[in-house]
Design an enzyme around this catalytic site. Structure first.
Site, PDB file in Angstrom:
ATOM      1  N   SER A 179      47.957 102.334  35.793  1.00  0.00           N
ATOM      2  CA  SER A 179      48.390 101.990  36.880  1.00  0.00           C
ATOM      3  C   SER A 179      47.378 101.901  38.290  1.00  0.00           C
ATOM      4  CB  SER A 179      49.375 103.329  37.107  1.00  0.00           C
ATOM      5  OG  SER A 179      50.539 103.345  36.246  1.00  0.00           O
ATOM      6  N   GLY A 196      51.104 101.844  32.488  1.00  0.00           N
ATOM      7  CA  GLY A 196      52.249 100.951  32.730  1.00  0.00           C
ATOM      8  C   GLY A 196      53.342 101.737  33.156  1.00  0.00           C
ATOM      9  N   LYS A 256      46.825  91.962  28.021  1.00  0.00           N
ATOM     10  CA  LYS A 256      47.481  92.446  27.001  1.00  0.00           C
ATOM     11  C   LYS A 256      48.280  91.286  26.292  1.00  0.00           C
ATOM     12  CE  LYS A 256      47.880  97.017  28.901  1.00  0.00           C
ATOM     13  NZ  LYS A 256      48.588  98.439  29.119  1.00  0.00           N
ATOM     14  N   HIS A 296      42.140 101.103  22.301  1.00  0.00           N
ATOM     15  CA  HIS A 296      43.204 101.206  23.340  1.00  0.00           C
ATOM     16  C   HIS A 296      44.511 102.153  22.956  1.00  0.00           C
ATOM     17  CE1 HIS A 296      46.083 100.185  26.160  1.00  0.00           C
ATOM     18  NE2 HIS A 296      45.151  99.968  27.026  1.00  0.00           N
ATOM     19  N   GLU A 326      41.778 106.495  29.656  1.00  0.00           N
ATOM     20  CA  GLU A 326      43.255 106.049  30.058  1.00  0.00           C
ATOM     21  C   GLU A 326      44.224 107.301  29.666  1.00  0.00           C
ATOM     22  OE1 GLU A 326      43.243 101.633  30.659  1.00  0.00           O
ATOM     23  OE2 GLU A 326      43.728 101.968  28.700  1.00  0.00           O
ATOM     24  N   ASN A 383      42.958  93.816  31.594  1.00  0.00           N
ATOM     25  CA  ASN A 383      43.519  93.713  30.077  1.00  0.00           C
ATOM     26  C   ASN A 383      44.666  93.094  30.289  1.00  0.00           C
ATOM     27  OD1 ASN A 383      44.265  94.238  27.765  1.00  0.00           O
ATOM     28  ND2 ASN A 383      44.517  96.382  27.686  1.00  0.00           N
ATOM     29  N   GLU A 419      47.255 101.763  22.973  1.00  0.00           N
ATOM     30  CA  GLU A 419      48.512 100.918  22.279  1.00  0.00           C
ATOM     31  C   GLU A 419      48.016 100.418  20.875  1.00  0.00           C
ATOM     32  OE1 GLU A 419      48.620  97.977  25.641  1.00  0.00           O
ATOM     33  OE2 GLU A 419      49.667  99.612  26.955  1.00  0.00           O
TER      34      GLU A 419
HETATM   35  P1  13P Z   1      48.433  99.482  33.494  1.00  0.00           P
HETATM   36  O1  13P Z   1      47.375  99.202  34.425  1.00  0.00           O
HETATM   37  O2  13P Z   1      49.537  98.506  33.324  1.00  0.00           O
HETATM   38  O3  13P Z   1      48.992 100.931  33.673  1.00  0.00           O
HETATM   39  O4  13P Z   1      47.750  99.352  32.102  1.00  0.00           O
HETATM   40  C1  13P Z   1      46.509 100.013  31.872  1.00  0.00           C
HETATM   41  C2  13P Z   1      45.775  99.608  30.537  1.00  0.00           C
HETATM   42  O5  13P Z   1      46.527  99.984  29.536  1.00  0.00           O
HETATM   43  C3  13P Z   1      44.664  98.941  30.830  1.00  0.00           C
HETATM   44  O6  13P Z   1      44.196  98.736  29.277  1.00  0.00           O
END
Ligand code: 13P
Length: 260
Positions: free
Chosen positions: A215, A175, A13, A97, A169, A11, A99
């Site tokens: 992560s 992140g 982003k 997601h 997640e 992803n 976010e």
């Molecule tokens: P990270 O791998 O940067 O923690 O992000 C995970 C994520 O949100 C994937 O959709």
């Protein structure tokens, strides 16, 4: 029934300009064109979907949209439909997601509409669930993720779930560099699997892939994916460079070859 292959999704982003995304896609095609025993999906930003789709067209890589609106077309300024995603080569879409939930107010009802739409269009829906740190500390993790999943899948019958994947997640792991322990990931994902078996049947629960995200990196991918209920990874930061993403894919391949 055959066990589905592990699924690794990058992803990206809101990262990379189109030229950078194309470079990255070329590099992944180069490194992963021969790879077997895993399904690899990349989810670039909207502005890069078309050129990246052209680059990966003849490879085993698949393309995903990070977001879409559930209507097909019309006066929805700023939105993109699933038809538009499919038109540029996507056959996978991320839905719900954290976010999108926390920053853009996407709620369970909207997520449910999107899941129905994706399944109706034959697009693989990757439904994301996860608890915040406060919810985990309050001991509410399993309840939260079960509720998110049950609301997200409301009204879907078992025969419509062949194209579903779920991503667990934990919000506190995204992140942050803090990965869930293998026990935390496995216990949450085992719970989701059992929920699927109870709500639908064992065939559905075994065919739906449940990914872990938060992560994930080359150093922890193998031990996470070795858990019985971790069928792959949804990768953010580590998917932005070939050198950090490819080892995660290779870890999945390695596990598949050990199992077969
Ligand atoms: P990270 O791998 O940067 O923690 O992000 C995970 C994520 O949100 C994937 O959709």
């Amino acid at each position: 029934m055959t066990t589905p292959l592990p699924l690794v999704i990058g992803n990206w982003k809101m990262n990379m300009l189109a030229s950078q995304a194309c470079d990255m896609a070329r590099s992944l095609v180069d490194r992963l064109s021969e790879v077997e025993g895993v399904e690899v999906v990349i989810a670039p930003p909207f502005t890069s979907l078309y050129p990246v789709g052209q680059i990966i067209n003849c490879s085993r890589l698949r393309l995903a949209g990070q977001h879409f609106y559930f209507a097909s077309q019309g006066a929805y300024t700023g939105e993109v439909s699933l038809e538009m995603l499919r038109d540029v080569g996507c056959d996978v879409a991320l839905i719900g997601h954290s976010e999108r939930r926390s920053l853009f107010g996407e709620d369970d009802a909207a997520i449910n509409k999107k899941v129905h739409r994706a399944i109706q269009m034959g697009i693989t829906a990757v439904v994301c669930v996860g608890e915040t740190l406060e919810q985990r500390k309050a001991g509410a993790t399993l309840n939260i993720i079960e509720t998110q999943l049950s609301k997200g899948l409301a009204g879907l019958s078992s025969e419509r779930l062949s194209k579903l994947a779920i991503a667990y997640e934990p919000v506190w792991a995204i992140g942050t560099g803090v990965t869930a322990t293998v026990d935390q990931a496995e216990s949450a994902q085992d719970h989701l699997r059992k929920w699927l078996a109870n709500r639908y049947n064992s065939e559905v629960s075994e065919s739906v892939r449940i990914l872990y995200g938060g992560s994930v990196k080359g150093a922890n991918a193998s031990e996470l994916m070795r858990q019985p209920n971790v069928d792959g990874a949804l990768v953010g930061g580590a998917s932005l460079e070939t050198e950090s993403f490819v080892p995660i894919v290779e870890a999945a391949v390695e596990l598949t070859s050990q199992k077969s």
